[in-house]
Design an enzyme around this catalytic site. Structure first.
Site, PDB file in Angstrom:
ATOM      1  N   ASP A 191       1.008  -1.288  -0.193  1.00 43.79           N
ATOM      2  CA  ASP A 191       0.303   0.260   0.238  1.00 43.79           C
ATOM      3  C   ASP A 191       0.766   0.909  -0.342  1.00 43.79           C
ATOM      4  O   ASP A 191       1.513   1.690   1.025  1.00 43.79           O
ATOM      5  CB  ASP A 191      -1.272  -0.068   1.698  1.00 43.79           C
ATOM      6  CG  ASP A 191      -1.782   1.397   0.815  1.00 43.79           C
ATOM      7  OD1 ASP A 191      -1.029   2.559   0.725  1.00 43.79           O
ATOM      8  OD2 ASP A 191      -3.050   0.835   1.403  1.00 43.79           O
ATOM      9  N   HIS A 192       1.032   1.303  -0.866  1.00 39.06           N
ATOM     10  CA  HIS A 192       2.194   2.812  -0.926  1.00 39.06           C
ATOM     11  C   HIS A 192       1.994   4.318  -0.042  1.00 39.06           C
ATOM     12  O   HIS A 192       3.163   4.675   0.564  1.00 39.06           O
ATOM     13  CB  HIS A 192       2.224   3.136  -2.818  1.00 39.06           C
ATOM     14  CG  HIS A 192       2.111   4.250  -3.079  1.00 39.06           C
ATOM     15  ND1 HIS A 192       0.691   4.022  -3.643  1.00 39.06           N
ATOM     16  CD2 HIS A 192       1.353   5.497  -3.039  1.00 39.06           C
ATOM     17  CE1 HIS A 192      -0.476   4.958  -4.490  1.00 39.06           C
ATOM     18  NE2 HIS A 192       0.498   6.350  -3.807  1.00 39.06           N
ATOM     19  N   LYS A 196       4.699   6.518   2.533  1.00 41.98           N
ATOM     20  CA  LYS A 196       5.029   7.955   2.288  1.00 41.98           C
ATOM     21  C   LYS A 196       5.620   8.393   3.618  1.00 41.98           C
ATOM     22  O   LYS A 196       5.088   8.437   5.100  1.00 41.98           O
ATOM     23  CB  LYS A 196       3.515   9.077   2.034  1.00 41.98           C
ATOM     24  CG  LYS A 196       3.393   8.763   0.490  1.00 41.98           C
ATOM     25  CD  LYS A 196       2.339   9.203  -0.027  1.00 41.98           C
ATOM     26  CE  LYS A 196       1.187   8.816  -1.164  1.00 41.98           C
ATOM     27  NZ  LYS A 196       2.392   9.593  -2.039  1.00 41.98           N
ATOM     28  N   HIS A 254      -6.191   2.692   0.958  1.00 40.82           N
ATOM     29  CA  HIS A 254      -4.596   3.615   1.245  1.00 40.82           C
ATOM     30  C   HIS A 254      -5.747   4.603   3.127  1.00 40.82           C
ATOM     31  O   HIS A 254      -4.957   4.907   3.798  1.00 40.82           O
ATOM     32  CB  HIS A 254      -4.878   5.300   0.282  1.00 40.82           C
ATOM     33  CG  HIS A 254      -4.012   3.910  -1.292  1.00 40.82           C
ATOM     34  ND1 HIS A 254      -3.280   3.607  -0.877  1.00 40.82           N
ATOM     35  CD2 HIS A 254      -3.941   4.423  -2.115  1.00 40.82           C
ATOM     36  CE1 HIS A 254      -2.912   2.759  -1.763  1.00 40.82           C
ATOM     37  NE2 HIS A 254      -3.037   3.721  -2.786  1.00 40.82           N
TER      38      HIS A 254
END
Ligand SMILES: NC(=O)C1=CN([C@@H]2O[C@H](COP(=O)(O)OP(=O)(O)OC[C@H]3O[C@@H](n4cnc5c(N)ncnc54)[C@H](OP(=O)(O)O)[C@@H]3O)[C@@H](O)[C@H]2O)C=CC1
Ligand SMILES: O=C1O[C@H](COP(=O)(O)O)[C@@H](O)[C@H](O)[C@H]1O
Length: 519
Positions: A191-192, A196, A254
């Site tokens: 889950d990018h 972050k 997200h």
């Protein structure tokens, strides 16, 4: 479940062969090649690694290297004096045309892998990155096993892109397929957003500051607002997006992951399983929508219609390529969500995400309750609530908003915002999320990846919304492209006596900013 203790001090990842399935695709070009180059530049890949690009399209090694070069020049912090470094880096890249359904091709790949192990002195470690459509995840796993690729001495890790399923049932099927081949601790579900910088910063802000930690609960927090707005439309991903929509594309993953980072209890240790245990407890505490009526009272879906940004006119969603002209897919999702546990009981979390909105931004606003029983200032209208705003994307940083006396006035109050602008200091997107996540996977640190029970729990929450929507689409609202989304979501938040705080670039006029590094 096996507990892995991660050595966070380790610098360069252990040598490995990286198998990039989907090497001719968009994600590889925009994110994965640049991330690998940045890691190499920072010394995090050492020298004993190889990257094998895999896709059906025929490509020679030289053509492939030239694709990689173009990608890093366009999307990476590439400088003229990186040329010597690039030449060394490129030597580690090879390409092999391979159809996922062809098991013989995997046998050839196994042969190639042994050669690469020898050439680069790699101890059989293998990282399989699937930048592919999700229906190929199962077949690839079986063919990796049947083609002999899991037989080497070193570790094996499978990194898979989202979406992980379409609903709980399909996610379970997919997980069952993967589990026949890989152990849970070998599966890294990306889950990018967890890669972050500012999402990772949430736990530091919460647990390392006496300012915030004691206030982080329903006694002091009035509501939490999470906005993830995008200016882009569906671009060339209409085929995928029309079946997915904002609920599955953004909310299930997200948005809920950000919510868990804000709401979780302090883990007993900063180790992957301890953090993930706390996150899954939050997902389990989400108050489910028990009927279509409850969905309608707290959830809003909408689709962009024709509109404009600056002077440019923009098509409606139904006019986009590969989108059904009568589509009822939502490009906007908004909701009021409750986390029913002791810490958060009664605190609404307002969530919104949409495409074709006026600005690209991801921000979390924590709105604090006013000073209790404030006999001196409590009734004055110019006393606003304190805010903590975490800027996730593209600007990275945070600010707090508080009340102060206007200089020279008697007791006039003005809001002041004190800001830490991280991107002003270290540049935007440093390091990029994918860079961080590939590095973590290569070191065996699964903290920033989603565990199966998290994924399953997120679907458990999301499925009743999709089910209610299936019954009738009469609640689908429309908003002009380039606008802030539909009116019903504003109504939900106003019903509770709150409003959306302005996000990126839209701060209220009367706020005095204190920031050495801003504008
Ligand atoms: N692009 C993005 O911004 C994001 C993408 N993702 C996810 O990443 C994954 C990849 O997305 P994206 O790069 O955009 O997709 P693309 O459609 O651009 O690329 C798909 C890749 O799969 C390869 N491929 C397709 N079928 C086969 C097959 N039978 N055998 C071997 N290779 C095959 C294609 O190569 P060829 O045709 O040469 O075989 C191509 O390299 C998806 O799961 C997506 O949801 C997630 C977040 C963001
Ligand atoms: O996963 C996805 O994320 C992007 C938004 O990511 P960001 O890092 O640019 O905020 C979104 O555009 C895409 O639809 C979705 O699949």
């Amino acid at each position: 479940m096996t507990t892995t203790t991660v050595n966070f001090e380790q610098q360069a990842a252990e040598g490995a062969v990286y198998y990039l399935f989907g090497a001719t695709g968009d994600l590889a070009k925009r994110k994965l090649f640049p991330a690998l180059f940045s890691l190499y530049k920072e010394g995090k890949l050492a020298e004993n690694f190889a990257v094998v690009g895999l896709a059906r399209r025929p490509r020679t090694n030289d053509q492939f290297r030239s694709d990689v070069y173009e990608s890093i020049v366009e999307f990476c912090r590439y400088k003229a004096d990186d040329t010597a470094l690039w030449n060394k880096f490129a030597e580690h890249f090879v390409y092999m045309p391979l159809d996922i359904n062809n098991v013989d091709g995997f046998r050839e790949l196994n042969q190639l892998s042994s050669e690469l192990d020898k050439k680069f002195d790699i101890a059989g470690n293998r990282l399989f990155y699937l930048a592919l459509a999700p229906d190929l995840f199962g077949p690839v796993s079986f063919n990796l096993r049947d083609g002999g690729l899991l037989g080497s001495d070193g570790w094996k890790r499978l990194v898979i892109e989202k979406p992980f399923g379409y609903d709980l049932e399909s996610a379970r099927k997919l997980n069952a397929q993967l589990s026949q081949v890989f152990k849970e601790e070998e599966i890294y579900r990306i889950d990018h957003y967890l890669g972050k910088e500012m999402v990772q910063n949430i736990e530091v802000v919460r647990f390392a500051n006496a300012f915030f930690e004691p206030l982080w609960n329903n006694k002091h927090i009035a509501n939490v607002q999470i906005t993830l707005s995008e200016t882009v439309g569906v671009e060339d991903r209409g085929g995928y997006y029309d079946k997915s929509g904002a609920l599955r594309d953004m909310m299930q993953n997200h948005m809920l992951q950000m919510l868990t980072m804000i709401a979780m209890e302090p883990p007993s240790r900063l180790q992957p399983e301890d953090i993930r245990d706390e996150k899954v407890k939050v997902l389990r505490s989400l108050r489910p929508y028990r009927s279509s009526e409850e969905v309608r009272a707290s959830v809003v879906r909408a689709q962009y219609s024709e509109g404009a940004a600056s002077t440019k006119s923009l098509p409606g969603y139904r006019q986009e390529d590969s989108v059904n002209p009568e589509s009822v897919t939502e490009t906007y999702f908004g909701a009021r969500v409750y986390v029913d546990n002791f810490r958060w009981a009664g605190v609404p979390f307002y969530i919104r995400t949409g495409k074709r909105m006026p600005v690209k931004t991801t921000e979390v606003v924590i709105e604090f309750k006013n000073v209790p029983e404030n006999v001196l200032f409590g009734s004055r209208e110019d006393v606003g609530p304190n805010l903590l705003v975490i800027r996730v994307n593209p600007m990275e940083g945070m600010y707090i908003k508080f009340n102060a006396k206007r200089p020279g006035s008697d007791r006039e109050i003005q809001p002041v915002a004190m800001e830490f602008c991280q991107s002003c200091q270290v540049g935007i997107n440093t390091p990029e999320a994918y860079e961080r996540l590939i590095y973590d996977a290569a070191r065996g640190d699964s903290t920033r990846f989603t565990r199966w029970d998290e994924v399953a729990q997120a679907w458990t929450f999301v499925d009743p919304i999709a089910k209610a929507w299936k019954e009738s689409d009469s609640d689908l609202a429309f908003y002009p492209a380039g606008s802030w989304g539909p009116e019903p979501m504003d109504r939900i938040i106003e019903e509770d006596g709150f409003h959306w705080w302005p996000v990126n670039g839209q701060e209220e006029d009367n706020v005095v900013w204190i920031s050495g590094s801003r504008k």
